[in-house]
Design a protein around this motif. Sequence first.
Motif, PDB file in Angstrom:
ATOM      1  N   LYS A   1     119.991 135.079  15.500  1.00  0.00           N
ATOM      2  CA  LYS A   1     118.812 134.771  14.681  1.00  0.00           C
ATOM      3  C   LYS A   1     119.005 133.531  13.827  1.00  0.00           C
ATOM      4  CE  LYS A   1     117.030 139.479  14.606  1.00  0.00           C
ATOM      5  NZ  LYS A   1     116.615 140.626  13.779  1.00  0.00           N
ATOM      6  N   GLY A   2     120.243 133.063  13.752  1.00  0.00           N
ATOM      7  CA  GLY A   2     120.498 131.821  13.046  1.00  0.00           C
ATOM      8  C   GLY A   2     120.960 132.002  11.621  1.00  0.00           C
TER       9      GLY A   2
ATOM     10  N   ARG B   1     115.318 121.010  19.090  1.00  0.00           N
ATOM     11  CA  ARG B   1     116.592 121.709  19.060  1.00  0.00           C
ATOM     12  C   ARG B   1     117.688 120.809  19.641  1.00  0.00           C
ATOM     13  NH1 ARG B   1     116.375 126.477  22.797  1.00  0.00           N
ATOM     14  NH2 ARG B   1     117.126 124.964  24.337  1.00  0.00           N
TER      15      ARG B   1
ATOM     16  N   TYR C   1     122.058 128.168  15.262  1.00  0.00           N
ATOM     17  CA  TYR C   1     122.022 129.351  16.104  1.00  0.00           C
ATOM     18  C   TYR C   1     123.218 129.344  17.050  1.00  0.00           C
ATOM     19  CZ  TYR C   1     117.038 129.283  14.828  1.00  0.00           C
ATOM     20  OH  TYR C   1     115.845 129.269  14.150  1.00  0.00           O
ATOM     21  N   CYS C   2     123.735 130.516  17.367  1.00  0.00           N
ATOM     22  CA  CYS C   2     124.677 130.578  18.471  1.00  0.00           C
ATOM     23  C   CYS C   2     123.978 131.196  19.671  1.00  0.00           C
ATOM     24  CB  CYS C   2     125.955 131.340  18.119  1.00  0.00           C
ATOM     25  SG  CYS C   2     125.781 133.100  17.893  1.00  0.00           S
TER      26      CYS C   2
ATOM     27  N   TRP D   1     126.822 126.414  19.719  1.00  0.00           N
ATOM     28  CA  TRP D   1     126.028 126.292  18.502  1.00  0.00           C
ATOM     29  C   TRP D   1     124.923 125.273  18.718  1.00  0.00           C
ATOM     30  CZ3 TRP D   1     126.540 129.460  14.408  1.00  0.00           C
ATOM     31  CH2 TRP D   1     127.716 130.205  14.311  1.00  0.00           C
TER      32      TRP D   1
ATOM     33  N   CYS E   1     130.067 133.380  14.527  1.00  0.00           N
ATOM     34  CA  CYS E   1     129.104 134.072  15.386  1.00  0.00           C
ATOM     35  C   CYS E   1     129.840 135.226  16.045  1.00  0.00           C
ATOM     36  CB  CYS E   1     128.531 133.133  16.432  1.00  0.00           C
ATOM     37  SG  CYS E   1     127.496 133.962  17.658  1.00  0.00           S
TER      38      CYS E   1
ATOM     39  N   ARG F   1     121.193 123.713  16.800  1.00  0.00           N
ATOM     40  CA  ARG F   1     120.526 123.632  15.504  1.00  0.00           C
ATOM     41  C   ARG F   1     119.125 123.067  15.665  1.00  0.00           C
ATOM     42  NH1 ARG F   1     124.064 118.768  12.602  1.00  0.00           N
ATOM     43  NH2 ARG F   1     123.267 117.028  13.874  1.00  0.00           N
TER      44      ARG F   1
ATOM     45  N   TRP G   1     120.617 134.766  22.245  1.00  0.00           N
ATOM     46  CA  TRP G   1     120.527 133.985  21.012  1.00  0.00           C
ATOM     47  C   TRP G   1     120.753 134.880  19.810  1.00  0.00           C
ATOM     48  CZ3 TRP G   1     119.820 128.754  20.617  1.00  0.00           C
ATOM     49  CH2 TRP G   1     119.335 128.081  21.722  1.00  0.00           C
TER      50      TRP G   1
ATOM     51  N   ARG H   1     118.682 125.050  10.740  1.00  0.00           N
ATOM     52  CA  ARG H   1     119.096 126.418  11.048  1.00  0.00           C
ATOM     53  C   ARG H   1     119.996 126.333  12.268  1.00  0.00           C
ATOM     54  NH1 ARG H   1     118.197 131.707   9.916  1.00  0.00           N
ATOM     55  NH2 ARG H   1     116.880 131.066   8.169  1.00  0.00           N
TER      56      ARG H   1
ATOM     57  N   GLU I   1     125.100 135.449  13.378  1.00  0.00           N
ATOM     58  CA  GLU I   1     125.688 134.287  12.726  1.00  0.00           C
ATOM     59  C   GLU I   1     125.852 134.542  11.234  1.00  0.00           C
ATOM     60  OE1 GLU I   1     122.614 132.652  15.775  1.00  0.00           O
ATOM     61  OE2 GLU I   1     122.766 134.268  14.311  1.00  0.00           O
TER      62      GLU I   1
END
Length: 127
Positions: free
Chosen positions: A119-120, A45, A95-96, A36, A22, A38, A117, A93, A6
């Motif tokens: 790492k964000g 999450r 993440y994808c 996505w 991403c 977060r 995943w 944060r 990302e």
Amino acid sequence: EVQFVESGGGLVQAGGSLRLSCAASGFTFGDYSIGWFRQAPGKEREGVSCINSNDGGTYYANSVKGRFTISSDNAKNTVYLQMNSLKPEDTARYYCAAETIGMDSKSFCLGTGMDYWGKGTLVTVSS
């Protein structure tokens, strides 16, 4: 090796915009959903937005509907999240993630079927 990386996060004032990217390597979007997610400190999450690479179907959380737009470039194996009218509560944060069984975008965003995943990237929205 499959990797999702990302980028595009940062510090922005409320009302501003950011575009997250991403980029996937070792993974072909194909028929799968990518999305996505977060997580803010102390919060659960949240599935923000997901897209199915095959039929283009999308899902948005109510909290971002009308402000965020997800898109994918299958040729580049990249998914984007355009975030407009950002609010302090969007701070998290991001993440994808991707799945590999061919889920629809809504089921993927609301479920637990993530196989990969990144790492964000951190998004901070100041008031």
